[in-house]
Design a protein around this motif. Structure first.
Motif, PDB file in Angstrom:
ATOM      1  N   MET A  78     -25.679 -51.855 -63.448  1.00 37.55           N
ATOM      2  CA  MET A  78     -24.425 -51.587 -64.146  1.00 37.55           C
ATOM      3  C   MET A  78     -24.705 -51.043 -65.549  1.00 37.55           C
ATOM      4  SD  MET A  78     -22.302 -54.972 -62.910  1.00 37.55           S
ATOM      5  CE  MET A  78     -20.951 -54.787 -64.077  1.00 37.55           C
ATOM      6  N   ARG A  79     -25.613 -51.684 -66.270  1.00 37.61           N
ATOM      7  CA  ARG A  79     -25.931 -51.250 -67.634  1.00 37.61           C
ATOM      8  C   ARG A  79     -26.528 -49.847 -67.647  1.00 37.61           C
ATOM      9  NH1 ARG A  79     -28.063 -56.414 -68.101  1.00 37.61           N
ATOM     10  NH2 ARG A  79     -26.595 -57.807 -69.051  1.00 37.61           N
ATOM     11  N   ALA A  81     -25.764 -47.473 -65.800  1.00 40.90           N
ATOM     12  CA  ALA A  81     -24.714 -46.496 -65.513  1.00 40.90           C
ATOM     13  C   ALA A  81     -23.714 -46.333 -66.658  1.00 40.90           C
ATOM     14  CB  ALA A  81     -23.967 -46.909 -64.242  1.00 40.90           C
ATOM     15  N   VAL A  82     -23.811 -47.168 -67.669  1.00 45.13           N
ATOM     16  CA  VAL A  82     -22.805 -47.204 -68.734  1.00 45.13           C
ATOM     17  C   VAL A  82     -22.701 -45.878 -69.473  1.00 45.13           C
ATOM     18  CG1 VAL A  82     -22.258 -48.211 -70.990  1.00 45.13           C
ATOM     19  CG2 VAL A  82     -22.832 -49.690 -69.083  1.00 45.13           C
ATOM     20  N   VAL A  92     -19.960 -47.101 -63.465  1.00 49.53           N
ATOM     21  CA  VAL A  92     -20.295 -48.508 -63.224  1.00 49.53           C
ATOM     22  C   VAL A  92     -19.810 -48.932 -61.840  1.00 49.53           C
ATOM     23  CG1 VAL A  92     -19.837 -50.880 -63.962  1.00 49.53           C
ATOM     24  CG2 VAL A  92     -20.441 -49.151 -65.653  1.00 49.53           C
ATOM     25  N   LEU A 137     -18.743 -56.064 -70.561  1.00 47.95           N
ATOM     26  CA  LEU A 137     -19.279 -54.723 -70.346  1.00 47.95           C
ATOM     27  C   LEU A 137     -18.148 -53.708 -70.184  1.00 47.95           C
ATOM     28  CD1 LEU A 137     -21.879 -52.999 -69.868  1.00 47.95           C
ATOM     29  CD2 LEU A 137     -21.536 -53.457 -67.442  1.00 47.95           C
TER      30      LEU A 137
END
Length: 192
Positions: A78-79, A81-82, A92, A137
């Motif tokens: 996820m991070r 893809a930020v 994300v 996030l």
């Protein structure tokens, strides 16, 4: 120095623990936390319930171990893809979807845990990330998008809750809502 006998014992223990986690992940994902008993997990693993208690003190601890095992890798994806704004939310969601494709039982379980009505622990990450980490996030992505003029005004934390609900609904049934349509929904809901 560890002898060969101890090494074999450690491998058996590690293999048994992974078997229990794989089985619990599948059963919790397919049937839910409430509907899955330790007895059912033990039977599927061909263990006694007592043997399970050698690895986990409770069903909640087993669920936490299942989530902890894959949670850090999901957060890393996820991070990675930020990006700010609606495009960041889409990226994300795509990362989450790809992770759930690799680990479908974990994906089903995560969706269950994010859905209203489940009586399971809400915070499942040892580093405190869990669902609140995902919300933080999403809020950061939205806040950065607001600063760039790409995201509508509003409290980023509140917008993150709305985004999470939309994402959960989409990830629950990606076949029912094609990705391009979902992207349009996110753009309409959150675009400046």
């Amino acid at each position: 120095m560890t002898g060969p006998r101890e090494l074999r014992r450690r491998r058996r223990v590690a293999t048994s623990r992974e078997q229990i986690l794989d089985t619990a992940e599948e059963l919790f994902g397919d049937h839910g936390y409430r509907a899955t008993s330790l007895q059912r997990v033990a039977e599927r693993c061909e263990f006694s319930v007592g043997a399970l208690y050698q690895f986990f003190r409770s069903k909640e601890e087993l669920l936490q171990a299942v989530m902890y095992r894959r949670g850090p890798a999901l957060f890393a994806d996820m991070r990675a893809a930020v990006a700010p704004g609606v495009g960041g939310l889409v990226a994300v969601v795509d990362a989450i979807g790809a992770f759930f494709d690799r680990y479908p039982s974990y994906g089903r379980l995560t969706i269950r845990l994010a859905s209203p009505g489940e009586d399971t622990p809400r915070e499942l990450s040892p580093s405190g990330e869990g669902f609140s980490g995902a919300m933080a996030l999403f809020a950061d992505i939205l806040r950065d998008g607001q600063a760039a003029g790409e995201v509508r005004p509003g409290d980023p934390a509140a917008l993150a809750e709305v985004a999470s609900s939309l994402m959960t609904a989409y990830l629950r049934d990606r076949e029912g809502l094609p990705a391009p349509e979902f992207r349009e929904i996110l753009a309409a809901a959150f675009g400046a």
